[in-house]
Design an enzyme around this catalytic site. Structure first.
Site, PDB file in Angstrom:
ATOM      1  N   ASP A  44     -31.503  -2.561  20.482  1.00 20.99           N
ATOM      2  CA  ASP A  44     -31.403  -2.871  21.920  1.00 20.99           C
ATOM      3  C   ASP A  44     -30.042  -3.428  22.349  1.00 20.99           C
ATOM      4  O   ASP A  44     -29.962  -4.152  23.341  1.00 20.99           O
ATOM      5  CB  ASP A  44     -32.488  -3.878  22.355  1.00 20.99           C
ATOM      6  CG  ASP A  44     -33.895  -3.295  22.294  1.00 20.99           C
ATOM      7  OD1 ASP A  44     -34.046  -2.108  21.943  1.00 20.99           O
ATOM      8  OD2 ASP A  44     -34.846  -4.038  22.596  1.00 20.99           O
ATOM      9  N   CYS A  81     -36.939   2.658  20.772  1.00 22.23           N
ATOM     10  CA  CYS A  81     -36.766   2.445  19.319  1.00 22.23           C
ATOM     11  C   CYS A  81     -37.395   3.508  18.443  1.00 22.23           C
ATOM     12  O   CYS A  81     -36.724   4.136  17.629  1.00 22.23           O
ATOM     13  CB  CYS A  81     -37.313   1.110  18.852  1.00 22.23           C
ATOM     14  SG  CYS A  81     -37.674  -0.120  20.068  1.00 22.23           S
ATOM     15  N   HIS A 137     -40.565   0.512  12.034  1.00 20.34           N
ATOM     16  CA  HIS A 137     -41.117   0.976  13.325  1.00 20.34           C
ATOM     17  C   HIS A 137     -41.365   2.482  13.393  1.00 20.34           C
ATOM     18  O   HIS A 137     -41.240   3.097  14.454  1.00 20.34           O
ATOM     19  CB  HIS A 137     -40.227   0.528  14.498  1.00 20.34           C
ATOM     20  CG  HIS A 137     -41.014   0.329  15.768  1.00 20.34           C
ATOM     21  ND1 HIS A 137     -40.436   0.055  16.989  1.00 20.34           N
ATOM     22  CD2 HIS A 137     -42.358   0.400  15.988  1.00 20.34           C
ATOM     23  CE1 HIS A 137     -41.384  -0.043  17.907  1.00 20.34           C
ATOM     24  NE2 HIS A 137     -42.550   0.151  17.321  1.00 20.34           N
ATOM     25  N   HIS A 223     -32.827  -7.588  19.620  1.00 21.34           N
ATOM     26  CA  HIS A 223     -34.154  -7.369  20.210  1.00 21.34           C
ATOM     27  C   HIS A 223     -34.784  -8.707  20.592  1.00 21.34           C
ATOM     28  O   HIS A 223     -34.566  -9.712  19.932  1.00 21.34           O
ATOM     29  CB  HIS A 223     -35.041  -6.634  19.193  1.00 21.34           C
ATOM     30  CG  HIS A 223     -36.231  -5.959  19.802  1.00 21.34           C
ATOM     31  ND1 HIS A 223     -37.295  -6.653  20.331  1.00 21.34           N
ATOM     32  CD2 HIS A 223     -36.518  -4.647  19.980  1.00 21.34           C
ATOM     33  CE1 HIS A 223     -38.193  -5.797  20.799  1.00 21.34           C
ATOM     34  NE2 HIS A 223     -37.743  -4.567  20.604  1.00 21.34           N
TER      35      HIS A 223
END
Ligand SMILES: *[C@@H]1O[C@H](CO)[C@@H](O)[C@H](O)[C@H]1NC(C)=O
Ligand SMILES: *[C@@H]1O[C@H](CO)[C@@H](O)[C@H](O)[C@H]1NC(C)=O
Length: 475
Positions: A44, A81, A137, A223
């Site tokens: 991010d 993401c 993720h 993040h």
């Protein structure tokens, strides 16, 4: 001479053995000169949140790598993401994987499609040691989806999308692992510090080895939640907006981690034959101190602020540095670019281009002229997507985050209007139609979103308070 039994029976096995040892020999021969690859993915990190775009930001280590490397100014990623990480490791647009929509949730019983060979698996076949540190993720409901089952020799970090930076907890569960084991010793230590320590250790362990390594360092910063040790805040004025100050402190902590990795490469003598790639996974959130100014839009959108990532490549192997690379580059390109760098002669067929020559040699331009920002057919009425062709960008539709309906279309000339202020749709209708057709050509190839409903079986209360694989089947 005629072959007599039992030779014919033994021959296939013998041949297979000889072939195997030949393959091993050539893999390790290639390996001896193949460069180490360190791919650092920030989380991010916004366009305006690095020192080379904003001199308020304190990121001296990365600045030094940019000042002596190749700054990527048109390096595009996915808006979120999970899609970006999917594209990086497969070389495929997420819409071919069903991963074009939302990031994977903590109880979503699926993961990145097992039908595709990931980058670390291919690098393993080329003789590389493969290490992953930080955020995964890409699914964890079954061990088959997790890093060490998908080509990484080692994984140290977390499986979900975010967590508190010190206690490594998200919602009602702990998420930090060393290989398959929950690692409670991480509790209390800042994630980015843990990840930098581990990266340094891995690099030190490779000192003197002939085997090249691939290190995928998927850092937690910047993040949410906004958390950083106080020591990083001293670089910023006390009267700065509180969120902005925390966010920038997190950037400085990230920068320190990058600096430590480079220092370890230098201390071990591995630096001379190493390539460091740095990229954000998507733009900044834009609501809690992050900024993508002057670009339009934020994380989660197909606007430039969500998709045009900060990035650079640094290596003594690059020629004509420092230099700005303004050619089009897309996150799917890294797959084949890094494979080519690692010595692969037959690159897989995917959505990426081998950009290595354009990165290493100032006289070579990017082989890419077009890419798809995203394509999503949520329903028959709701096809959303955007495409780039040279300087033009056509946006078929964006979903209005507040009202949920579709807005658009838009056409921009990003060379004249990088901040997407002037919609050219009425001025260049033929071009808009041509670009729309190019995008619609791909619509039949869109794999429906793979977003099954949450499964309460994944709740940490069933797994001793730790987010743990083992509660879904694989297809
Ligand atoms: C983790 O840290 C956050 C922020 O300090 C806190 O709100 C949360 O309660 C902590 N969680 C646990 C399980 O300690
Ligand atoms: C982490 O440490 C805190 C403080 O010692 C403790 O309250 C918490 O239970 C620990 N978390 C886990 C998952 O062990």
């Amino acid at each position: 001479m005629r072959l007599m039994p039992p030779y014919p029976a033994v021959a296939p096995a013998l041949l297979a053995l000889l072939w195997l040892s030949a393959v091993r020999a050539s893999a390790s021969a290639a390996a001896a000169s193949a460069p180490n690859i360190v791919f650092i993915l920030a989380d991010d990190l916004g366009w305006n949140d690095v020192s080379w775009h904003n001199d308020q930001v304190v990121s001296p280590n990365m600045q030094q790598l940019v000042d002596t490397g190749v700054q990527l100014e048109q390096s595009y990623v996915q808006p979120l993401c999970t899609p970006s990480r999917s594209a990086l490791l497969t070389g495929l647009y997420p819409f071919r994987l069903g991963r074009q929509g939302r990031p994977l949730g903590s109880k979503t019983p699926t993961g990145l499609s097992l039908d595709h060979t990931l980058l670390p698996e291919r690098l393993t076949h080329l003789g590389y040691a493969t290490h992953m540190i930080g955020k995964w993720h890409l699914g964890y409901c079954n061990w088959a989806y997790t890093p060490i089952e998908r080509g990484f020799d080692t994984h140290y970090g977390y499986l979900l999308g975010s967590e508190y930076h010190f206690n490594h907890t998200i919602i009602n569960g702990y998420d930090f692992r060393e290989q398959r084991e929950a690692d409670f010793t991480a509790n209390g230590t800042y994630g980015t510090h843990l990840f930098a320590d581990r990266a340094v250790r891995i690099i030190e362990e490779h000192q003197g080895s002939d085997q090249p390594f691939f290190l995928y360092l998927a850092l937690q910063n910047v993040h949410l939640p906004l958390e950083v040790p106080d020591e990083y805040l001293v670089h910023y004025p006390e009267d700065l907006d509180e969120d902005r100050r925390l966010l920038l402190g997190m950037v400085t902590a990230l920068d320190e981690a990058v600096g430590r990795v480079v220092q370890a490469l230098k201390d071990t003598g591995l630096y001379d034959n190493s390539v460091i790639v740095f990229s954000s996974d998507n733009g900044g959130v834009g609501m809690n101190g992050e900024s993508n100014q002057p670009l339009r839009g934020n994380k989660g959108s197909m606007w430039e602020g969500g998709t045009r990532a900060v990035g650079f490549v640094h290596s003594p192997l690059l020629q004509g540095t420092p230099r700005v690379h303004s050619g089009l580059l897309h996150i799917t390109d890294w797959h084949n670019t890094l494979l080519a760098l690692a010595g692969e002669s037959i690159l897989p067929d995917n959505d990426g281009f081998n950009q290595w020559n354009s990165l290493v040699d100032p006289s070579v331009t990017s082989p890419r002229t077009t890419f798809i920002y995203n394509l999503d057919a949520e329903s028959e009425e709701m096809s959303l997507g955007a495409i780039r062709l040279l300087n033009h960008k056509f946006v078929m539709g964006e979903k209005d985050l507040e009202r949920g309906d579709k807005t658009g279309p838009w056409l921009f000339n990003l060379e004249d209007d990088p901040n997407e202020a002037v919609n050219l749709i009425e001025f260049e209708p033929e071009l808009a139609v041509a670009l729309e057709l190019l995008l619609l050509e791909e619509l039949p190839n869109v794999v429906p979103r793979d977003e099954p409903a949450n499964d309460p079986a994944g709740d940490p209360s069933n797994w001793g308070g730790v987010w743990t694989p083992g509660w879904c089947d694989v297809p």
